[in-house]
Write an enzyme that holds these catalytic residues in place. Structure first.
Site, PDB file in Angstrom:
ATOM      1  N   GLU A 264      36.603  37.246  29.378  1.00  0.00           N
ATOM      2  CA  GLU A 264      36.734  36.177  28.384  1.00  0.00           C
ATOM      3  C   GLU A 264      38.122  36.342  27.798  1.00  0.00           C
ATOM      4  OE1 GLU A 264      37.438  34.468  25.216  1.00  0.00           O
ATOM      5  OE2 GLU A 264      36.017  35.831  24.262  1.00  0.00           O
ATOM      6  N   CYS A 298      39.873  33.252  19.709  1.00  0.00           N
ATOM      7  CA  CYS A 298      40.293  32.675  20.986  1.00  0.00           C
ATOM      8  C   CYS A 298      39.863  31.221  21.105  1.00  0.00           C
ATOM      9  CB  CYS A 298      39.751  33.496  22.145  1.00  0.00           C
ATOM     10  SG  CYS A 298      37.961  33.713  22.102  1.00  0.00           S
TER      11      CYS A 298
END
Length: 491
Positions: A264, A298
């Site tokens: 990720e 993020c």
């Protein structure tokens, strides 16, 4: 719940937390005897001195995980589920302590800290329910009549590498599905925020996780620890959350032994507002998507594309909300946004902001922030050129650059003109328009008239260079399983 006016230090009770590594069910010092300080970003002072794990400790953690693997893998799914359910209960009951520790070592505001505890704990509850639903299949081969039995089995020892921005949630999002699948784990938390990971390990111990199943090795030498694990034949899975450049390096290392990988990685999320969008809703969503955790996420909205017909109105409403934000230390219960994680992060965001202004962007609205330390004032930039440098990479801070648009095709070209594809956001008056735009944006997750995309029940992950695999939902447990089948002679 404790009184919200109590100091973070009194709520965190760090003195009660053993500051050793967690290996084989015990808190132990680093074999080389090294330690390092954990720094409070608000005061820039040490709040704890903890064991600094090195290669020998990393190997010892794998020793413990490998020794515990077979028994844990053969534990019934129901028993594994009950342990995870108990971990959820214990973590929720200890919300104030978890939140206080995160606020101290991460700098996030109290509201952000408590919200993260609820989100992080929910992964234990969600995967306690998924643990007992790992279905298989039974079919008859059309050509031969053989019976095919399909099953899913745990990968083995999993190495988990987590970042500092969400120290509880990024740990539980990986630990919970790994344990539900029957894997044992070795975890390396970020050196900026290791205390939360140690507390998570203690909660799992108290919930009934056997010795050796969960091992935590904080370190100041992340590269050496990661290499040690990836070169160990007993480690069969690596799951990493962090920057794309580091993810690329880990994937290269994983390729040498063909290790299962979940990545990720970075994002550069566009936030699109159409001419007929509900602007109040769009502003509410923007405040979450951009300023949650001071923009250090993020999934944070990084580039705002607002239709020219409503740009001035949107900026005015957005600006009013931004100027009302209170920036300060988490010890103040009224704080909305805390400091950035460290000096390097704060300097980097300030430099991007200054460069954008020098290139022609205008500071339209800005909140007040303390002059000293690692604070960055939440800022809205208007008159941003579509090719401005600030739009090319993650800002990872509380700065919102706004680009206006009139042509949908050109706006989509700009939104997709990035190597990243993690999250995105679309606000439109007509759901048909919102979904049409959402389908054309190259991202793994799209918030449609919603400023938050993360949920334990949904598959979290990106496309392009934002990652490989998915966390959460049913897909999350599959990341830690191998699909096998047995071909049985026809009956």
């Amino acid at each position: 719940m404790a009184d919200s006016s109590a100091s973070l230090a009194s709520l965190a009770k760090i003195a009660d937390l053993d500051l050793g590594l967690r290996i084989g069910g015990k808190a132990v010092p680093a074999r080389a005897g090294g330690t390092f300080d954990v720094i409070d970003p608000a005061t820039r002072e040490s709040i704890a001195t903890i064991a600094d794990g090195q290669e020998a400790d990393a190997t010892a953690a794998v020793d413990a995980a490998a020794a515990a693997f077979r028994d844990w893998a053969e534990t019934s799914p129901r028993d594994r589920a009950e342990v995870l359910r108990k971990a959820w209960e214990l973590m929720v009951a200890d919300t104030d302590r978890f939140a206080a520790i995160m606020c101290l070592e991460n700098g996030k505001a109290r509201a952000d800290g408590k919200a993260e505890v609820a989100y992080a704990a929910e992964f234990f509850r969600w995967f306690s329910e998924e643990a007992v639903r790992s279905e298989g299949d039974y079919t008859i081969a059309p050509a031969t009549g053989a019976r095919t039995l399909v099953t899913h089995q745990p990968v083995g020892v999993a190495a988990l590498l987590t970042p500092w921005n969400f120290p509880a949630a990024m740990a539980t999002r990986k630990i919970a599905p790994a344990l539900a699948a029957g894997c044992t784990i070795v975890l390396k938390p970020a050196s900026e925020t290791p205390l939360t990971a140690l507390l998570v390990a203690d909660v799992l111990r108290d919930a009934g996780v056997p010795d050796g199943v969960v091992n935590v090795v904080p370190t100041t030498d992340s590269a050496a620890l990661g290499t040690t694990w990836l070169e160990d034949a007993r480690v069969r899975m690596v799951s990493f959350t962090g920057s794309t450049p580091v993810g690329r390096l880990l994937l290269k290392q994983a390729a040498d032994r063909v290790v299962n990988s979940g990545m990720e990685l970075g994002g550069n999320a566009p936030f699109v507002v159409t001419a007929d969008a509900d602007l109040d809703a769009a502003v509410s969503g923007a405040m979450i998507a951009k300023f949650r955790n001071a923009g250090q996420a993020c999934t944070a909205a990084n580039r705002f594309y607002v239709h020219a017909d409503v740009a001035d109105d949107f900026v005015a409403r957005f600006g009013k909300a931004v100027e009302a934000l209170k920036v300060g230390p988490a010890d103040d219960p009224e704080t909305d946004i805390g400091p950035l994680i460290n000096e390097k992060a704060a300097v980097g965001v300030r430099e991007k902001l200054e460069a954008a202004v020098a290139a022609g962007a205008r500071v339209a609205h800005q909140a007040s922030a303390p002059e000293d330390g690692w604070y960055v004032a939440p800022t809205i930039l208007a008159d941003v050129a579509p090719d401005a440098e600030i739009l090319t990479d993650e800002v990872f801070g509380p700065v919102a650059p706004i680009v206006t648009w009139t042509d949908e095709g050109e706006m989509l070209r700009l939104a997709n003109d990035t190597e990243y594809g993690l999250a995105s956001y679309v606000y439109a008056g007509r759901l048909q328009d919102a979904l049409r735009i959402a389908e054309r944006i190259e991202a793994g997750m799209v918030g449609v008239n919603r400023g938050l995309v993360s949920d334990p029940s949904a598959p979290f992950g990106g496309v392009k260079q934002s990652g490989i695999g998915r966390e959460g939902a049913r897909e999350g447990i599959r990341e830690f399983q191998e699909t096998r089948y047995f071909a049985v002679d026809g009956i």
